[in-house]
Design a protein around this motif. Structure first.
Motif, PDB file in Angstrom:
ATOM      1  N   LEU A   1      10.473 -18.458  -3.236  1.00 12.20           N
ATOM      2  CA  LEU A   1       9.357 -18.896  -3.982  1.00 12.20           C
ATOM      3  C   LEU A   1      10.005 -20.100  -4.775  1.00 12.20           C
ATOM      4  N   ALA A   2      10.923 -20.873  -4.388  1.00 12.86           N
ATOM      5  CA  ALA A   2      11.385 -21.970  -5.308  1.00 12.86           C
ATOM      6  C   ALA A   2      11.684 -21.513  -6.720  1.00 12.86           C
ATOM      7  N   LEU A   3      12.310 -20.420  -6.803  1.00 12.48           N
ATOM      8  CA  LEU A   3      12.738 -19.820  -8.108  1.00 12.48           C
ATOM      9  C   LEU A   3      13.818 -20.921  -8.773  1.00 12.48           C
ATOM     10  N   PRO A   4      14.152 -20.755 -10.090  1.00 14.22           N
ATOM     11  CA  PRO A   4      14.944 -21.504 -10.582  1.00 14.22           C
ATOM     12  C   PRO A   4      16.424 -21.058 -10.227  1.00 14.22           C
ATOM     13  N   ASP A   5      17.434 -21.730 -10.176  1.00 11.30           N
ATOM     14  CA  ASP A   5      18.546 -21.159 -10.040  1.00 11.30           C
ATOM     15  C   ASP A   5      19.130 -19.862 -10.447  1.00 11.30           C
ATOM     16  N   GLU A   6      18.794 -19.725 -11.859  1.00 11.33           N
ATOM     17  CA  GLU A   6      19.358 -18.331 -12.627  1.00 11.33           C
ATOM     18  C   GLU A   6      18.489 -17.345 -12.080  1.00 11.33           C
ATOM     19  N   LEU A   7      17.053 -17.482 -12.008  1.00 11.90           N
ATOM     20  CA  LEU A   7      16.324 -16.294 -11.253  1.00 11.90           C
ATOM     21  C   LEU A   7      16.900 -16.102  -9.694  1.00 11.90           C
ATOM     22  N   ASP A   8      17.092 -17.116  -9.006  1.00 10.06           N
ATOM     23  CA  ASP A   8      17.233 -17.080  -7.740  1.00 10.06           C
ATOM     24  C   ASP A   8      18.762 -16.171  -7.521  1.00 10.06           C
ATOM     25  N   GLN A   9      19.740 -16.410  -8.616  1.00 13.42           N
ATOM     26  CA  GLN A   9      21.030 -15.685  -8.515  1.00 13.42           C
ATOM     27  C   GLN A   9      20.657 -14.348  -9.160  1.00 13.42           C
ATOM     28  N   LEU A  10      19.770 -14.125  -9.950  1.00 17.23           N
ATOM     29  CA  LEU A  10      19.734 -12.681 -10.183  1.00 17.23           C
ATOM     30  C   LEU A  10      18.949 -11.912  -9.146  1.00 17.23           C
ATOM     31  N   PHE A  11      18.210 -12.432  -8.537  1.00 16.49           N
ATOM     32  CA  PHE A  11      17.535 -11.713  -7.298  1.00 16.49           C
ATOM     33  C   PHE A  11      18.924 -11.402  -6.366  1.00 16.49           C
ATOM     34  N   ALA A  12      19.555 -12.330  -6.144  1.00 19.58           N
ATOM     35  CA  ALA A  12      20.751 -12.441  -5.141  1.00 19.58           C
ATOM     36  C   ALA A  12      21.567 -11.138  -5.702  1.00 19.58           C
ATOM     37  N   ALA A  13      21.903 -10.939  -6.937  1.00 17.96           N
ATOM     38  CA  ALA A  13      22.584  -9.835  -7.356  1.00 17.96           C
ATOM     39  C   ALA A  13      21.844  -8.543  -7.241  1.00 17.96           C
ATOM     40  N   LEU A  14      20.803  -8.613  -7.281  1.00 23.73           N
ATOM     41  CA  LEU A  14      19.780  -7.256  -7.457  1.00 23.73           C
ATOM     42  C   LEU A  14      19.910  -6.925  -5.680  1.00 23.73           C
ATOM     43  N   VAL A  15      20.040  -8.016  -4.998  1.00 21.10           N
ATOM     44  CA  VAL A  15      20.117  -7.627  -3.314  1.00 21.10           C
ATOM     45  C   VAL A  15      21.370  -6.981  -3.049  1.00 21.10           C
ATOM     46  N   VAL A  16      22.516  -7.509  -3.715  1.00 18.92           N
ATOM     47  CA  VAL A  16      23.862  -6.901  -3.610  1.00 18.92           C
ATOM     48  C   VAL A  16      23.984  -5.527  -4.158  1.00 18.92           C
ATOM     49  N   ALA A  17      23.203  -5.254  -5.237  1.00 15.99           N
ATOM     50  CA  ALA A  17      23.108  -3.847  -5.889  1.00 15.99           C
ATOM     51  C   ALA A  17      22.739  -3.057  -5.058  1.00 15.99           C
ATOM     52  N   ALA A  18      21.279  -3.418  -4.362  1.00 18.44           N
ATOM     53  CA  ALA A  18      20.694  -2.820  -3.269  1.00 18.44           C
ATOM     54  C   ALA A  18      21.396  -2.264  -2.243  1.00 18.44           C
ATOM     55  N   GLY A  19      22.313  -3.363  -1.549  1.00 20.31           N
ATOM     56  CA  GLY A  19      23.307  -2.976  -0.740  1.00 20.31           C
ATOM     57  C   GLY A  19      24.427  -2.005  -0.956  1.00 20.31           C
ATOM     58  N   ILE A  20      25.038  -2.175  -2.134  1.00 21.66           N
ATOM     59  CA  ILE A  20      25.769  -0.912  -2.708  1.00 21.66           C
ATOM     60  C   ILE A  20      25.369   0.333  -2.683  1.00 21.66           C
ATOM     61  N   THR A  21      23.985   0.344  -3.353  1.00 21.61           N
ATOM     62  CA  THR A  21      23.272   1.782  -3.525  1.00 21.61           C
ATOM     63  C   THR A  21      22.978   2.245  -2.055  1.00 21.61           C
ATOM     64  N   SER A  22      22.595   1.450  -0.929  1.00 16.80           N
ATOM     65  CA  SER A  22      22.365   2.128   0.320  1.00 16.80           C
ATOM     66  C   SER A  22      23.379   2.468   1.084  1.00 16.80           C
ATOM     67  N   ILE A  23      24.620   1.917   0.802  1.00 18.87           N
ATOM     68  CA  ILE A  23      25.742   2.284   1.384  1.00 18.87           C
ATOM     69  C   ILE A  23      26.213   3.817   0.703  1.00 18.87           C
TER      70      ILE A  23
END
Length: 141
Positions: free
Chosen positions: A43-65
């Protein structure tokens, strides 16, 4: 002490654990890839929000494993946390569908699968595997 698995591991638990593990690896890869990318995609997010989203995806991956491992070995904590996790994924998918309507197919797949997982986790034999008492009136089969 956490309750340990009771009896034989249900085949459905093995399938769910494998799916969570594979999904978790995919989320870790996607999140780490996003962290290292320069231009935002979502969604053309600013870099800070995009990085936050990426961190949430990493946390979701760790949680899933972690959840996959707990489900596979029948840890008592994995049963309720699976129910919480499926609820979180429902909300995530609905929000994603609202924000990106072109991704409707994700909801069309994820919501029914999540519903089946929730139904399966409440089966008496599955509850017994995690050391939970079966629902009243339920028969172990």
């Amino acid at each position: 002490m956490q309750s340990q698995a009771q009896g034989e591991r249900p085949v459905g638990i093995v399938i769910i654990a494998i799916l969570y593990f594979i999904g978790g690896l995919g989320e870790l890869y996607a999140g780490m890839y996003r962290v290292t990318e320069i231009e935002p995609i979502l969604l053309a997010l600013p870099d800070e929000l995009d990085q936050l989203f990426a961190a949430l995806v990493v946390a979701a991956g760790i949680t899933s494993i972690a959840l996959a491992c707990g489900l596979y070995v029948g840890k008592g904590w994995a049963w309720p946390w699976n129910n919480v996790w499926v609820s979180v994924v429902f909300e995530w998918v609905i929000a994603e569908t609202i924000l990106q309507p072109s991704e409707w197919w994700v909801a069309a797949f994820s919501i029914p699968v999540g519903g089946l997982i929730m139904y399966y986790m409440y089966r008496p034999s599955v509850r017994a595997f995690f050391g939970k008492s079966p629902a009243r009136g339920a028969r172990l089969s």
